[in-house]
Design a protein around this motif. Sequence first.
Motif, PDB file in Angstrom:
ATOM      1  N   GLU A 173       0.833  -1.206   0.000  1.00  0.00           N
ATOM      2  CA  GLU A 173       0.000   0.000   0.000  1.00  0.00           C
ATOM      3  C   GLU A 173       0.870   1.259   0.000  1.00  0.00           C
ATOM      4  O   GLU A 173       0.581   2.226  -0.701  1.00  0.00           O
ATOM      5  N   TYR A 191       2.351   1.712  -3.442  1.00  0.00           N
ATOM      6  CA  TYR A 191       1.316   2.201  -4.356  1.00  0.00           C
ATOM      7  C   TYR A 191       1.069   3.696  -4.138  1.00  0.00           C
ATOM      8  O   TYR A 191       0.958   4.467  -5.098  1.00  0.00           O
ATOM      9  N   SER A 192       0.993   4.123  -2.889  1.00  0.00           N
ATOM     10  CA  SER A 192       0.779   5.547  -2.571  1.00  0.00           C
ATOM     11  C   SER A 192       1.946   6.401  -3.054  1.00  0.00           C
ATOM     12  O   SER A 192       1.746   7.504  -3.577  1.00  0.00           O
ATOM     13  N   LYS A 214       1.686   6.764  -6.803  1.00  0.00           N
ATOM     14  CA  LYS A 214       0.587   7.653  -7.171  1.00  0.00           C
ATOM     15  C   LYS A 214       0.973   9.131  -6.950  1.00  0.00           C
ATOM     16  O   LYS A 214       0.604   9.990  -7.742  1.00  0.00           O
ATOM     17  N   LEU A 215       1.745   9.430  -5.901  1.00  0.00           N
ATOM     18  CA  LEU A 215       2.099  10.817  -5.580  1.00  0.00           C
ATOM     19  C   LEU A 215       3.343  11.314  -6.319  1.00  0.00           C
ATOM     20  O   LEU A 215       3.620  12.509  -6.322  1.00  0.00           O
ATOM     21  N   ASP A 269       0.863   6.449  10.117  1.00  0.00           N
ATOM     22  CA  ASP A 269      -0.428   6.310   9.430  1.00  0.00           C
ATOM     23  C   ASP A 269      -1.377   7.400   9.882  1.00  0.00           C
ATOM     24  O   ASP A 269      -1.396   7.796  11.041  1.00  0.00           O
ATOM     25  N   LYS A 302       1.715  13.187   1.375  1.00  0.00           N
ATOM     26  CA  LYS A 302       2.207  14.139   0.378  1.00  0.00           C
ATOM     27  C   LYS A 302       3.090  15.201   1.028  1.00  0.00           C
ATOM     28  O   LYS A 302       4.171  15.527   0.526  1.00  0.00           O
TER      29      LYS A 302
END
Length: 170
Positions: free
Chosen positions: A5, A8-9, A12-13, A51, A56
């Motif tokens: 995860e 993946y994050s 994506k960023l 978490d 970002k």
Amino acid sequence: MTTLEFSYSLNKLSSSLKPFALKLTRDRDDANDLLQDTMVKAFTNRDKFTDGTNLKAWLYTIMKNTFITNYQRMVRRATFVDTTDNLHFINSTDSKIENGAYGSFAMDDITAAIDGLEEVYKVPFMMHFRGFKYHEIAEDLQIPIGTVKNRIHIARKLLKENLLVYRNLN
């Protein structure tokens, strides 16, 4: 957040971080390197990410700090510190001693050339030489600013003509 995860994050960023990297480095290749360094640092330090916080913002902070560190490292590399004693200059015969006579003659000629200017050109030229701004000269002499600029230009032109002998001398 699992490693998958998190990865993946990050992926994506990464596209949103590229403009910031370009802004910092102003070079496409350096921006790609900075982005890659940021992603590597973020992935290797994923255990330090909490978490529920803004991933970002965390990535932007890593990128900014990485850029600053790299910049400081580059500046340190470019700085040369001479730690040797300058004793080799004590008995050096390569030194020159000038008596300044040439400079004195040149200064006398410059002063004579300025003194030879008509007052309407000399006064604004000398005021500008002493650091007055165009508008201050215009106000003081009570003439338009365009006239001030023109008179200073003419004075420079006349001085160049009168001091032509110094043009090619070094």
